[in-house]
Design a protein around this motif. Structure first.
Motif, PDB file in Angstrom:
ATOM      1  N   GLY A  62       0.828  -1.210   0.000  1.00 28.36           N
ATOM      2  CA  GLY A  62       0.000   0.000   0.000  1.00 28.36           C
ATOM      3  C   GLY A  62       0.855   1.249   0.000  1.00 28.36           C
ATOM      4  O   GLY A  62       1.611   1.493  -0.931  1.00 28.36           O
ATOM      5  N   THR A  63       0.743   2.037   1.060  1.00 26.38           N
ATOM      6  CA  THR A  63       1.546   3.258   1.182  1.00 26.38           C
ATOM      7  C   THR A  63       2.260   3.274   2.523  1.00 26.38           C
ATOM      8  O   THR A  63       1.843   2.620   3.478  1.00 26.38           O
ATOM      9  CB  THR A  63       0.677   4.524   1.065  1.00 26.38           C
ATOM     10  OG1 THR A  63      -0.326   4.494   2.078  1.00 26.38           O
ATOM     11  CG2 THR A  63       0.036   4.644  -0.306  1.00 26.38           C
ATOM     12  N   LYS A  64       3.333   4.058   2.567  1.00 29.47           N
ATOM     13  CA  LYS A  64       4.141   4.162   3.788  1.00 29.47           C
ATOM     14  C   LYS A  64       4.550   5.614   3.969  1.00 29.47           C
ATOM     15  O   LYS A  64       4.944   6.274   3.009  1.00 29.47           O
ATOM     16  CB  LYS A  64       5.373   3.280   3.641  1.00 29.47           C
ATOM     17  CG  LYS A  64       6.305   3.283   4.819  1.00 29.47           C
ATOM     18  CD  LYS A  64       7.459   2.327   4.564  1.00 29.47           C
ATOM     19  CE  LYS A  64       8.437   2.294   5.703  1.00 29.47           C
ATOM     20  NZ  LYS A  64       9.516   1.322   5.450  1.00 29.47           N
ATOM     21  N   ALA A  65       4.447   6.107   5.202  1.00 29.56           N
ATOM     22  CA  ALA A  65       4.914   7.455   5.531  1.00 29.56           C
ATOM     23  C   ALA A  65       6.388   7.369   5.917  1.00 29.56           C
ATOM     24  O   ALA A  65       6.789   6.491   6.687  1.00 29.56           O
ATOM     25  CB  ALA A  65       4.099   8.033   6.680  1.00 29.56           C
ATOM     26  N   ILE A  66       7.187   8.263   5.350  1.00 30.07           N
ATOM     27  CA  ILE A  66       8.611   8.339   5.690  1.00 30.07           C
ATOM     28  C   ILE A  66       8.941   9.769   6.096  1.00 30.07           C
ATOM     29  O   ILE A  66       8.185  10.691   5.814  1.00 30.07           O
ATOM     30  CB  ILE A  66       9.507   7.883   4.516  1.00 30.07           C
ATOM     31  CG1 ILE A  66       9.283   8.768   3.287  1.00 30.07           C
ATOM     32  CG2 ILE A  66       9.278   6.413   4.198  1.00 30.07           C
ATOM     33  CD1 ILE A  66      10.284   8.543   2.172  1.00 30.07           C
ATOM     34  N   GLY A  67      10.067   9.941   6.757  1.00 28.80           N
ATOM     35  CA  GLY A  67      10.469  11.282   7.194  1.00 28.80           C
ATOM     36  C   GLY A  67       9.518  11.874   8.211  1.00 28.80           C
ATOM     37  O   GLY A  67       9.309  13.090   8.244  1.00 28.80           O
ATOM     38  N   VAL A  68       8.929  11.035   9.045  1.00 27.28           N
ATOM     39  CA  VAL A  68       7.920  11.480  10.016  1.00 27.28           C
ATOM     40  C   VAL A  68       8.577  12.399  11.050  1.00 27.28           C
ATOM     41  O   VAL A  68       9.520  12.011  11.729  1.00 27.28           O
ATOM     42  CB  VAL A  68       7.243  10.281  10.707  1.00 27.28           C
ATOM     43  CG1 VAL A  68       6.226  10.745  11.733  1.00 27.28           C
ATOM     44  CG2 VAL A  68       6.589   9.366   9.674  1.00 27.28           C
ATOM     45  N   THR A  69       8.079  13.637  11.125  1.00 25.50           N
ATOM     46  CA  THR A  69       8.638  14.655  12.011  1.00 25.50           C
ATOM     47  C   THR A  69       7.519  15.348  12.767  1.00 25.50           C
ATOM     48  O   THR A  69       6.547  15.807  12.161  1.00 25.50           O
ATOM     49  CB  THR A  69       9.388  15.726  11.189  1.00 25.50           C
ATOM     50  OG1 THR A  69      10.326  15.089  10.338  1.00 25.50           O
ATOM     51  CG2 THR A  69      10.097  16.722  12.087  1.00 25.50           C
ATOM     52  N   LYS A  70       7.650  15.413  14.083  1.00 28.41           N
ATOM     53  CA  LYS A  70       6.670  16.136  14.901  1.00 28.41           C
ATOM     54  C   LYS A  70       6.741  17.610  14.516  1.00 28.41           C
ATOM     55  O   LYS A  70       7.822  18.192  14.460  1.00 28.41           O
ATOM     56  CB  LYS A  70       7.000  15.924  16.375  1.00 28.41           C
ATOM     57  CG  LYS A  70       5.829  16.107  17.298  1.00 28.41           C
ATOM     58  CD  LYS A  70       6.068  15.513  18.669  1.00 28.41           C
ATOM     59  CE  LYS A  70       7.063  16.316  19.452  1.00 28.41           C
ATOM     60  NZ  LYS A  70       7.104  15.985  20.864  1.00 28.41           N
ATOM     61  N   ILE A  71       5.601  18.221  14.230  1.00 29.49           N
ATOM     62  CA  ILE A  71       5.575  19.604  13.751  1.00 29.49           C
ATOM     63  C   ILE A  71       6.090  20.580  14.794  1.00 29.49           C
ATOM     64  O   ILE A  71       6.796  21.519  14.459  1.00 29.49           O
ATOM     65  CB  ILE A  71       4.159  19.991  13.274  1.00 29.49           C
ATOM     66  CG1 ILE A  71       3.869  19.246  11.965  1.00 29.49           C
ATOM     67  CG2 ILE A  71       4.036  21.489  13.072  1.00 29.49           C
ATOM     68  CD1 ILE A  71       2.510  19.466  11.392  1.00 29.49           C
ATOM     69  N   ASP A  72       5.814  20.362  16.054  1.00 25.13           N
ATOM     70  CA  ASP A  72       6.271  21.314  17.071  1.00 25.13           C
ATOM     71  C   ASP A  72       7.737  21.093  17.445  1.00 25.13           C
ATOM     72  O   ASP A  72       8.180  21.552  18.482  1.00 25.13           O
ATOM     73  CB  ASP A  72       5.375  21.280  18.299  1.00 25.13           C
ATOM     74  CG  ASP A  72       5.391  19.939  19.008  1.00 25.13           C
ATOM     75  OD1 ASP A  72       4.774  19.843  20.070  1.00 25.13           O
ATOM     76  OD2 ASP A  72       6.015  19.004  18.512  1.00 25.13           O
ATOM     77  N   ASN A  73       8.508  20.412  16.597  1.00 25.22           N
ATOM     78  CA  ASN A  73       9.937  20.226  16.845  1.00 25.22           C
ATOM     79  C   ASN A  73      10.754  21.478  16.570  1.00 25.22           C
ATOM     80  O   ASN A  73      11.936  21.521  16.850  1.00 25.22           O
ATOM     81  CB  ASN A  73      10.505  19.108  15.967  1.00 25.22           C
ATOM     82  CG  ASN A  73      10.456  17.781  16.678  1.00 25.22           C
ATOM     83  OD1 ASN A  73      10.062  17.703  17.833  1.00 25.22           O
ATOM     84  ND2 ASN A  73      10.856  16.751  15.982  1.00 25.22           N
TER      85      ASN A  73
END
Length: 82
Positions: A62-73
């Protein structure tokens, strides 16, 4: 091959002991798997309900999320007026 576009969304489920979770895109409510190896933010710091930024790639399942970064970082800077 097209370069993955950045998305924003929210973590809806995370299994710290198994090393994966799911995010839902703000753009179209699509759900994407992510693995701890695809996180920029330390995986142990991520929680359900966190707003994140990520890119989506196609995988055989299917699909995969990569580069997952918390926005409030983004570091907050104190402004000192002299």
């Amino acid at each position: 091959m097209e370069k993955p576009k950045k998305h924003t969304g929210m973590i809806t489920m995370i299994h710290h002991n198994k090393g994966y979770g799911f995010v839902v895109s703000d753009k179209d409510d699509s759900r994407h798997f992510f693995h701890r190896s695809g996180c920029i933010t330390d995986f142990g710091d991520l929680r359900e309900g966190h707003e994140v930024e990520f890119m989506v790639v196609d995988i055989p399942q299917g699909t995969k999320a990569i580069g997952v970064t918390k926005i409030d970082n983004i570091p907050k800077l104190d402004v000192v007026i002299c």
